[in-house]
Design a protein around this motif. Structure first.
Motif, PDB file in Angstrom:
ATOM      1  N   ASN A  16       0.834  -1.198   0.000  1.00  0.00           N
ATOM      2  CA  ASN A  16       0.000   0.000   0.000  1.00  0.00           C
ATOM      3  C   ASN A  16       0.867   1.246   0.000  1.00  0.00           C
ATOM      4  O   ASN A  16       1.835   1.336   0.764  1.00  0.00           O
ATOM      5  CB  ASN A  16      -0.895   0.032   1.241  1.00  0.00           C
ATOM      6  CG  ASN A  16      -1.920  -1.069   1.196  1.00  0.00           C
ATOM      7  OD1 ASN A  16      -2.997  -0.908   0.655  1.00  0.00           O
ATOM      8  ND2 ASN A  16      -1.562  -2.236   1.732  1.00  0.00           N
ATOM      9  N   HIS A  56       0.449   1.366  10.406  1.00  0.00           N
ATOM     10  CA  HIS A  56       0.881   0.283  11.300  1.00  0.00           C
ATOM     11  C   HIS A  56       2.060  -0.469  10.698  1.00  0.00           C
ATOM     12  O   HIS A  56       2.459  -0.210   9.560  1.00  0.00           O
ATOM     13  CB  HIS A  56      -0.281  -0.658  11.636  1.00  0.00           C
ATOM     14  CG  HIS A  56      -0.787  -1.454  10.462  1.00  0.00           C
ATOM     15  ND1 HIS A  56      -1.463  -0.884   9.404  1.00  0.00           N
ATOM     16  CD2 HIS A  56      -0.715  -2.786  10.184  1.00  0.00           C
ATOM     17  CE1 HIS A  56      -1.789  -1.835   8.537  1.00  0.00           C
ATOM     18  NE2 HIS A  56      -1.341  -2.995   8.985  1.00  0.00           N
ATOM     19  N   ASP A  60       3.133  -4.670   4.310  1.00  0.00           N
ATOM     20  CA  ASP A  60       2.397  -4.106   3.168  1.00  0.00           C
ATOM     21  C   ASP A  60       2.023  -2.636   3.387  1.00  0.00           C
ATOM     22  O   ASP A  60       1.418  -2.004   2.532  1.00  0.00           O
ATOM     23  CB  ASP A  60       1.154  -4.961   2.822  1.00  0.00           C
ATOM     24  CG  ASP A  60       0.140  -5.058   3.946  1.00  0.00           C
ATOM     25  OD1 ASP A  60       0.551  -5.173   5.109  1.00  0.00           O
ATOM     26  OD2 ASP A  60      -1.079  -5.018   3.660  1.00  0.00           O
ATOM     27  N   HIS A  61       2.439  -2.083   4.531  1.00  0.00           N
ATOM     28  CA  HIS A  61       2.213  -0.657   4.818  1.00  0.00           C
ATOM     29  C   HIS A  61       3.498   0.091   5.163  1.00  0.00           C
ATOM     30  O   HIS A  61       3.540   1.317   5.089  1.00  0.00           O
ATOM     31  CB  HIS A  61       1.209  -0.501   5.979  1.00  0.00           C
ATOM     32  CG  HIS A  61      -0.120  -1.072   5.644  1.00  0.00           C
ATOM     33  ND1 HIS A  61      -1.194  -0.296   5.260  1.00  0.00           N
ATOM     34  CD2 HIS A  61      -0.534  -2.364   5.556  1.00  0.00           C
ATOM     35  CE1 HIS A  61      -2.213  -1.084   4.964  1.00  0.00           C
ATOM     36  NE2 HIS A  61      -1.838  -2.345   5.139  1.00  0.00           N
ATOM     37  N   ASP A 137      -7.052  -1.308   7.174  1.00  0.00           N
ATOM     38  CA  ASP A 137      -6.699  -2.376   8.104  1.00  0.00           C
ATOM     39  C   ASP A 137      -7.348  -2.139   9.468  1.00  0.00           C
ATOM     40  O   ASP A 137      -6.686  -2.023  10.494  1.00  0.00           O
ATOM     41  CB  ASP A 137      -5.169  -2.516   8.224  1.00  0.00           C
ATOM     42  CG  ASP A 137      -4.536  -2.973   6.923  1.00  0.00           C
ATOM     43  OD1 ASP A 137      -4.860  -2.354   5.894  1.00  0.00           O
ATOM     44  OD2 ASP A 137      -3.753  -3.931   6.922  1.00  0.00           O
ATOM     45  N   HIS A 183      -9.813  -6.888   9.284  1.00  0.00           N
ATOM     46  CA  HIS A 183     -10.060  -6.131   8.048  1.00  0.00           C
ATOM     47  C   HIS A 183     -11.534  -5.757   7.889  1.00  0.00           C
ATOM     48  O   HIS A 183     -12.417  -6.418   8.411  1.00  0.00           O
ATOM     49  CB  HIS A 183      -9.584  -6.932   6.836  1.00  0.00           C
ATOM     50  CG  HIS A 183      -8.084  -6.972   6.714  1.00  0.00           C
ATOM     51  ND1 HIS A 183      -7.351  -5.897   6.289  1.00  0.00           N
ATOM     52  CD2 HIS A 183      -7.189  -7.952   7.013  1.00  0.00           C
ATOM     53  CE1 HIS A 183      -6.059  -6.205   6.299  1.00  0.00           C
ATOM     54  NE2 HIS A 183      -5.934  -7.449   6.748  1.00  0.00           N
ATOM     55  N   HIS A 208      -7.472  -1.400  -0.391  1.00  0.00           N
ATOM     56  CA  HIS A 208      -7.066  -2.694   0.175  1.00  0.00           C
ATOM     57  C   HIS A 208      -8.072  -3.797  -0.119  1.00  0.00           C
ATOM     58  O   HIS A 208      -8.358  -4.641   0.738  1.00  0.00           O
ATOM     59  CB  HIS A 208      -6.897  -2.522   1.700  1.00  0.00           C
ATOM     60  CG  HIS A 208      -5.806  -3.358   2.311  1.00  0.00           C
ATOM     61  ND1 HIS A 208      -5.771  -4.717   2.201  1.00  0.00           N
ATOM     62  CD2 HIS A 208      -4.728  -3.023   3.064  1.00  0.00           C
ATOM     63  CE1 HIS A 208      -4.705  -5.168   2.875  1.00  0.00           C
ATOM     64  NE2 HIS A 208      -4.057  -4.146   3.391  1.00  0.00           N
TER      65      HIS A 208
HETATM   66 ZN   LIG Z   1      -2.639  -4.383   5.038  1.00  0.00          ZN
END
Ligand SMILES: [Zn+2]
Ligand SMILES: [Zn+2]
Length: 237
Positions: A16, A56, A60-61, A137, A183, A208
């Motif tokens: 992301n 966070h 993926d972030h 998220d 999620h 996402h």
């Molecule tokens: Zn994520």
């Protein structure tokens, strides 16, 4: 007219990264892809970027968090997130729930979200008369927000599609349980949108999306019932 736009560089469980653009400065939100890709997407020009927000510590972030700091960009995240990633140094600035910070031309108010990590945050970002909610998220959002002009929010899965996958064996029960507690489903998102005032909202960005457990036509159809403005699927069509 004041303009605000969220550009998607990457969205989804493989990474992301978003760019919040205004006619003044820009903010990078998330850095969950290799720095090479981020640099390329920005045309190797970071002069307009006034800071980088990270929700966070998941890869993926946050994958490129240290590389972003090395470029001389201040990185903002919760104390818990910075600690989990072992980030130290003057470029890393901790943020706390409900304590606003001025970052360049923006005012950023962080708030707690509900995810399976130490101290995840969402952001309410104001620039002149525009106000964007950024939340990903998080399996639900306990707060309501006023005067939003833009919403960028996770729409990870559709319950019925995930249940179908469980039946077909494309997803196992463990992953279903984890997803439901970390999620945002389309169903929870609709509940959230219903209790918030959407009358001033110009754009809704859906972030996402899961490749396997979502359905863009279903998502569009359901959201259309409660919101007729501009709907953008991040990274989709
Ligand atoms: Zn994520
Ligand atoms: Zn995550």
């Amino acid at each position: 007219m004041v303009k605000m736009k969220l550009k998607t560089i990457a969205s989804g469980s493989s990474g992301n990264c978003y760019l919040l653009e205004t006619e003044d400065g820009s903010l990078l939100i998330e850095a969950g892809i290799p720095i090479k890709q981020i640099k390329k997407a920005l045309g190797f020009d970071f002069s307009n970027i006034q800071g980088c927000l990270i929700t966070h510590e998941h890869g993926d972030h946050a994958k490129a968090i240290n590389d972003i700091a090395k470029l001389g960009i201040d990185v903002y995240a919760s104390k818990g997130t910075l600690k989990a990633l072992d980030c130290t140094g003057h470029r890393f600035i901790p943020m706390t729930h409900n304590k606003a910070k001025i970052i360049g031309d923006f005012e950023v108010l962080p708030f707690n979200t509900e995810h399976d990590v130490v101290e995840p945050l969402g952001f309410l970002i104001r620039h002149r008369n525009k106000k964007i909610l950024f939340a990903t998220d998080t399996y639900y959002l306990r707060y309501r927000f006023n005067d939003l002009t833009h919403i960028a929010i996770e729409c990870n899965y559709v319950k019925s599609v995930m249940e179908e996958g469980l039946k077909d064996g494309t997803i196992n029960i463990k992953r279903v349980a984890r997803t439901m507690k970390s999620h945002m489903s389309l169903e929870n998102l609709i509940e959230f949108l219903k209790v918030n005032d959407l009358s001033k909202v110009e754009d809704i960005y859906l972030l996402h999306l899961s490749d396997d457990n979502s359905s863009i036509p279903m998502i569009k159809e359901e959201i259309r019932k409660i919101y007729q403005g501009n709907l953008i699927i991040a990274g989709g069509d």
